[in-house]
Design an enzyme around this catalytic site. Structure first.
Site, PDB file in Angstrom:
ATOM      1  CD  GLU A 436       7.067  -5.077  -2.789  1.00  0.00           C
ATOM      2  OE1 GLU A 436       6.723  -6.145  -2.262  1.00  0.00           O
ATOM      3  OE2 GLU A 436       7.965  -4.351  -2.324  1.00  0.00           O
ATOM      4  CD  GLU A 632       2.082 -10.947  -3.677  1.00  0.00           C
ATOM      5  OE1 GLU A 632       3.305 -10.801  -3.542  1.00  0.00           O
ATOM      6  OE2 GLU A 632       1.497 -10.892  -4.782  1.00  0.00           O
TER       7      GLU A 632
END
Length: 699
Positions: A436, A632
């Site tokens: 991330e 997601e």
């Protein structure tokens, strides 16, 4: 006694790190000596032959000891005493029991991330497991299912135990510590698994019970405590060793028949490729992929680990396991999404395998630990490389971004045919911890637990050099330092002078520091993505942000600030990131679209979490600049409530622009997902994402 216990329990790092302690129960056990001594009787020797502790005679005096003794009572007369040999056996059993309990607690703390108190006993373990399974455990031990909380047993007026030691840790997050395994041995093992990242579940508006519990909870985790956690709608009950989705009655659902088609991918287990770059259990994986294909899943997503492929020497790449995997997936006519994972796997919530950074990078780190992110106390985090070396030639003559580019270019050349025929539909580029774009502000390995605010990670020499340069340009050299009133990893905003309401985060220096800190994040993303666009020209590329939603309802948004998202209540911290993503023509991946917000749970009113508010802000920031959005779920969805929440975000109701997700990835493929009831719900979800009609729609 200390020597005996040390020999039996051992001196493992687990016990030392955890500060292990087991509650003494001598006062409740009359099998101990009347004198209160806790040790072996004279002449007794402990023998550990691998099968447990045994006793052996120390001298003949003990063997010749009479079976019973006549002891004089103070008031005259005599009473019978236990045989000394039986007493010693009882003591050994008690020591063995305590040692086993200590190891159980150590394992739950380290691998399951239960934040059990230091003096925990077996009752605390049972209570934690019961709460995880969806039960309510009162202080007096009264236990009943959470769904029946409205009909508590008589005398159950006390509130559920919600001690501060039982707050959930984030999973993270990924993610991580352990995680979504390639196979679960039991429902408990599944519940202890988390998707990588630092996400915490929140209550569902569909949940009819305000006391609902989540299937899992974080952080993560790292790892994973689950007591009194805001739940994702519905509940998960353990029935005959299997977990099945529990549907709330009369759940309203939208009719999505005829809506846009959103492709659904399933993430493969983290350890599908082992550290030797070999495909693990190809036969078992093939069977599962065929089942996924049978319900029209569009494809799968897999992590491509830098620490596996370029493990031993710079620019020596081993793609063997991935070649076999990709061929298997293509033969089934499934699509593939690939994650370029430049971070370490292991230690975060959701990490069920250990995949470190390449060995040659670790060797450099031993002599120059400043290549890793560093906190204020000088602790280095080898989870990923510091962005301070993006342009520093400290990796055997290469900069960090050159290393990333060479890796991506090797992948593109090696699998050129898969790109040409459209088999690889998307490349997601890892930009930081857990893949991330964020700082590793919440490292479980350094003691972070949800809902701690985390710490700034800018104290390696290269980041400090950048900070000094920025302060000099601003004309205030004294600002070339990090703030000193920010608390620790597990502080709360109001406990610090920097993050509290009206705190220094909004001062002249605070705004300077946060602008610099967040701009370094944006610049790093821009450098890596611009090279990814060059390496994967013509392919769809995505970048993933993190869902840092705790403390979102406070003024400072402290947890977001330490992660690099300069998003206090008076500033849009995601606009500059979206502009950078738009400039590079990449898609936005925003997770935690399955999490929901109800009234704050009684156990965590202080976190002011709002996952729905965060997702809505980030989604609109991306859509406003025209970014394609993929997503997601933060946690494995197994019930209809969570699926409906995903659908609401994937296809927003009454959106005049008709916006929707470009694709959705489900983490992860596991035996639990493949169980009949869970798989039926997943198949139904896939149909609705595809815009197909379902027969059992509840309007």
């Amino acid at each position: 006694m200390a020597t005996d216990m040390q020999r039996f329990v051992g001196t493992s790092e687990d016990d030392e790190e955890m500060g292990m302690g087991v509650k003494d129960e001598d006062e409740d056990d009359d099998d101990y000596d009347e004198n209160g001594e806790d040790g072996n009787a004279p002449g007794m020797i402990e023998i550990d032959d691998g099968n447990g502790i045994q006793t052996a005679p120390g001298d003949n005096r003990f063997q010749q000891h009479q079976q019973f003794q006549e002891l004089e009572e103070p008031g005259g007369g005599a009473r019978r005493s236990r045989p000394l040999e039986e007493k010693e056996r009882t003591k050994l059993r008690e020591r063995r029991r305590r040692a086993i309990t200590a190891r159980i607690l150590a394992g739950l703390r380290r691998h399951g991330n239960y934040n059990l108190r230091v003096r925990a006993d077996i009752n605390d373990v049972i209570a934690a497991l019961a709460r995880e399974a969806g039960w309510v455990v009162l202080p007096d031990g009264t236990t009943f299912p959470s769904r029946s909380q409205g009909q508590r047993p008589d005398g159950g007026n006390s509130a559920p135990v919600t001690s501060s030691s039982q707050v959930p840790s984030q999973q993270t997050p990924s993610a991580s510590l352990r995680g979504v395994a390639s196979g679960y041995g039991s429902p408990l093992e599944y519940n202890a698994c988390q998707m990588k990242g630092v996400f915490m579940p929140a209550p569902s508006p569909y949940d009819l019970s305000s006391s609902s519990r989540s299937q899992t909870s974080i952080v993560g985790d790292g790892e994973t405590q689950r007591d009194n956690i805001p739940g994702i709608g519905g509940s998960m009950n353990s029935v005959d060793e299997k977990q099945i989705a529990d549907m709330p009655p009369r759940l309203p659902e939208r009719d999505l028949a005829g809506t846009p088609y959103v492709p659904v991918y399933v993430m493969l287990p983290l350890g599908v490729i082992n550290i030797k770059c070999e495909l693990v259990d190809p036969d078992g994986l093939l069977k599962q992929l065929r089942v996924l294909k049978s319900i029209n899943v569009d494809g799968v997503m897999v992590d491509c680990w830098w620490g596996i492929v370029e493990a031993h020497a710079p620019q020596e790449y081993n793609w063997n396991g991935y070649k076999r995997l990709f061929q298997m997936v293509r033969e089934l006519k499934l699509k593939l999404q690939v994650l370029m994972s430049f971070h370490e796997c292991g230690g975060n919530f959701g990490d069920d395998v250990c995949i470190p950074l390449p060995h040659w990078v670790a060797e450099i780190g031993r002599s120059n630990p400043d290549i890793f992110f560093t906190d204020r106390e000088g602790r280095h985090n080898p989870e990923c490389l510091s962005w301070g070396i993006d342009k520093e030639r400290v990796l055997r003559g290469r900069t960090a971004v050159e290393v990333y580019f060479d890796f991506m270019r090797s992948f593109r050349v090696e699998f050129d045919e898969y790109f040409e025929d459209g088999f690889i539909s998307m490349i997601e580029v890892g930009l930081g911890p857990c893949g991330e774009l964020r700082y590793p502000s919440c490292p479980v390995k350094h003691g972070w637990r949800y809902p701690g605010i985390g710490e700034f990670q800018c104290y390696d020499q290269y980041m400090l050099k950048s900070l000094r340069k920025a302060a000099e340009i601003r004309g205030h050299s004294i600002w070339a330092r990090g703030p000193d009133n920010v608390g620790t990893y597990n502080s709360q905003p109001h406990e610090t002078g920097f993050f509290c309401d009206g705190g220094d985060y909004d001062s002249f220096y605070g705004r300077f520091f946060l602008n610099w800190y967040s701009q370094v994040l944006v610049d790093h993303g821009n450098r890596v993505l611009s090279l990814a666009k060059l390496a994967f020209e013509g392919s769809c590329i995505a970048a993933k942000l993190s869902g840092i939603y705790w403390w979102y309802k406070t003024a400072s948004h402290a947890a977001e600030l330490t992660a690099g998202y300069y998003n206090p209540c008076n500033r849009d911290g995601y606009a500059s990131i979206m502009t950078m993503l738009k400039r590079n023509g990449v898609s936005l991946n925003i997770p935690c679209v399955d999490l929901q917000t109800l009234n704050q749970h009684e156990g965590f009113p202080e976190t002011f979490a709002d996952p729905e508010g965060l997702v809505w802000q980030v989604l609109n920031a991306g859509w406003d600049v025209g970014l394609p959005v993929v997503s997601e779920n933060a946690l494995p969805c197994l019930n209809r409530v969570s699926y409906n929440k995903v659908l609401d975000n994937a296809k927003p109701m009454n959106d005049p622009d008709g916006r929707h997700f470009s694709s959705f990835a489900y983490p992860r493929l596991s035996p639990l997902l493949m169980e009949r009831q869970n798989f039926i719900e997943f198949e139904r979800f896939v149909k609705r994402m595809h815009g197909e009609a379902v027969l059992d729609l509840q309007i």
